[in-house]
Design an enzyme around this catalytic site. Structure first.
Site, PDB file in Angstrom:
ATOM      1  N   LYS A  25       0.749  -1.257  -0.062  1.00  0.00           N
ATOM      2  CA  LYS A  25      -0.122  -0.053   0.149  1.00  0.00           C
ATOM      3  C   LYS A  25       0.834   1.241  -0.132  1.00  0.00           C
ATOM      4  CE  LYS A  25      -3.936   1.949   2.558  1.00  0.00           C
ATOM      5  NZ  LYS A  25      -4.950   1.726   3.719  1.00  0.00           N
ATOM      6  N   SER A  37      -9.720   2.118   2.936  1.00  0.00           N
ATOM      7  CA  SER A  37      -8.593   2.792   2.265  1.00  0.00           C
ATOM      8  C   SER A  37      -7.677   1.958   1.451  1.00  0.00           C
ATOM      9  CB  SER A  37      -8.017   3.851   3.045  1.00  0.00           C
ATOM     10  OG  SER A  37      -7.231   3.135   3.934  1.00  0.00           O
ATOM     11  N   SER A  96     -10.323  -0.005   6.933  1.00  0.00           N
ATOM     12  CA  SER A  96      -9.786   0.358   5.762  1.00  0.00           C
ATOM     13  C   SER A  96      -9.348  -1.031   5.048  1.00  0.00           C
ATOM     14  CB  SER A  96      -8.424   1.355   5.895  1.00  0.00           C
ATOM     15  OG  SER A  96      -9.101   2.643   6.031  1.00  0.00           O
TER      16      SER A  96
END
Length: 481
Positions: free
Chosen positions: A87, A163, A187
């Site tokens: 990420k 996210s 997330s």
């Protein structure tokens, strides 16, 4: 470009364990794997927008070195040659960390690895892409001013969630067998549910986020994969003690794989559709999650319909969130470039300036009260099951589900964020499909520190559910399956 002919079975569908077995028996190599994954990325990422940076040449050099080690019978670590996605709020030395923000578009590459990247690198992992996220990971949908919208592999007109949406969409699309994410309100779990993969937020402090520090205690790093045993393997490697981390467990590295097949017989499990306050669950999601809970009951667990008494924690959460987003802006974005931040961050910054210290302190105290309630509740149960999300993935034109009752709460993912308050381990695993063919996730929660029980239950459910349906997301072009 056309996809290459892959060794059978298709390498992008194999678990990490199966890939390692293939490397060891020389049936295929890390170079074969990397070529297959990069070809899928070439074909599919223009549709999905899940990856924001690649370093193909460096990855190929690493794969070639790994292939030579396997040929010589001298692999380096437990992940040698395994390709992973990271990420894009996690540093990899020599890669950019733009965090979804135009304010970081011209920042220099990172000069060091984050702690969890160091651990994965020592195990032999190959990093093949940075994944998209909303700006500073601040919203539950992956749509940033810098990289735009990440689409759902099951239907390209729908959100992937956030996210960690780039990580979950990438794993679901077969760009890598696993990815990293982080989770401060759902997330990892929300996009895992939307994209039909397994996503685990472990007990906080188990995996170090160093050099990042989360003073609010809401965020945890965790793995995302297609297979539960892969989650356990990654968790073992990522949770190696980090002495530089001020909030880390003072632990030896836990072993999650040795007991993962122990099942749930004798465990006492609570099932709650709504945590006692969020009574707007989609009926198809409710039925699928109830059916999954029943499978664990059939496996020998005692199943009880019960909900914790925590009231509605969403209003106080929404009091605190703008302050914490503004704090992230202050620490992550150069002050001279903060004007380049997106509208959501600038709105949070403005709201934070209007929030007095007492309001914020009361919100934090409410967070602690909810945490105590959840800890008390789970003292009577080994596990708690809930739907991961109350709604199915929805259209990218919307910033929240179009039929969600906003007058009740703006938090349309009400079952995830309370476990960031309590810091307890929580995992999302696919448990069914809606009538429209979209993934449904079941959330499995345990007491703080009992991550092993979460993994045991997830593995038992995986064995009792036909999860192969999630191998080929229906939204991808048929020729790429």
């Amino acid at each position: 470009m056309p996809l290459p002919v892959l060794p059978q079975p298709a390498l992008h569908l194999l678990s990490i364990e199966a890939l390692l077995d293939g490397f060891a028996t020389l049936r295929f190599t890390p170079v074969d794997l990397l070529q297959a994954l990069l070809a899928r990325m070439d074909r599919l990422d223009p549709l999905l927008n899940a990856v924001c940076e690649r370093q193909d040449q460096n990855a190929m050099r690493a794969a070639q070195a790994s292939t030579a080690r396997w040929a010589a019978g001298t692999p380096q670590g437990r992940l040698d040659g395994i390709a992973l996605l990271i990420k894009d709020n996690t540093d990899i030395a020599g890669w950019y960390t733009r965090n979804g923000s135009r304010a970081l578009a011209d920042a220099a590459p990172a000069t060091r690895d984050a702690s969890l990247v160091e651990k994965l690198r020592r195990a032999g992992a190959i990093f093949i892409g940075k994944t998209t996220l909303p700006e500073l990971g601040s919203t539950p949908l992956t749509d940033s001013p810098l990289t735009g919208i990440t689409r759902n592999p099951w239907n390209l007109e729908l959100h992937a969630g956030g996210s960690s949406g780039g990580s979950t969409a990438g794993v679901a699309a077969g760009f890598a067998p696993a990815a990293t994410g982080n989770d401060a309100a759902g997330s990892i779990r929300t996009p895992a549910s939307f994209c039909g993969v397994v996503g685990f937020k472990p007990s906080h402090g188990l995996i170090s986020g160093y050099p990042s520090i989360d003073p609010g205690g809401m965020a945890a790093e965790g793995p995302i994969a297609r297979h539960v045993r892969d989650i356990a393997l990654l968790l073992e490697l990522m949770s190696e003690h980090e002495p530089r981390e001020p909030f880390a467990w003072p632990h030896a590295t836990p072993g999650f794989l040795p007991n993962i097949e122990d099942g749930v017989r004798g465990l006492r499990i609570a099932f709650s559709l709504d945590l006692g306050y969020a009574a707007h669950v989609d009926p198809h999601i409710a039925r699928a999650c109830q059916a999954a809970a029943t499978l664990l009951e059939q496996a020998g667990a005692t199943l009880v319909q019960a909900s914790p008494d925590i009231g509605n924690p969403a209003p106080r959460y929404l009091d605190a969130w703008p302050v914490e987003v503004a704090r992230a802006m202050a620490s992550e974005l150069p002050i001279e470039h903060q004007h380049l931040a997106g509208d959501f961050l600038l709105e949070c910054q403005a709201r934070a300036r209007c929030t007095d210290a007492l309001t914020y302190a009361c919100a934090v105290e409410e967070r602690n009260s909810v945490a105590k309630g959840l800890h008390d509740f789970l003292s009577d149960y080994d596990l708690l099951l809930t739907p991961t999300t109350m709604v199915a993935p929805f259209a990218i034109e919307h910033s929240m589900p179009p039929d969600w009752p906003a007058e009740v709460s703006m938090m349309w993912q009400p079952t995830t964020f309370p476990f960031n308050f309590s810091r307890q381990p929580a995992l999302s695993i696919p448990c069914g499909l809606t009538p429209d063919g979209l993934p449904i996730g079941l959330q499995i929660i345990a007491r703080f520190g009992r991550d092993d029980l979460v993994l045991r239950a997830a593995r038992e459910l995986e064995k009792r559910t036909s999860l192969s349906v999630f191998d080929t997301p229906a939204g991808l072009p048929a020729a790429t399956q």
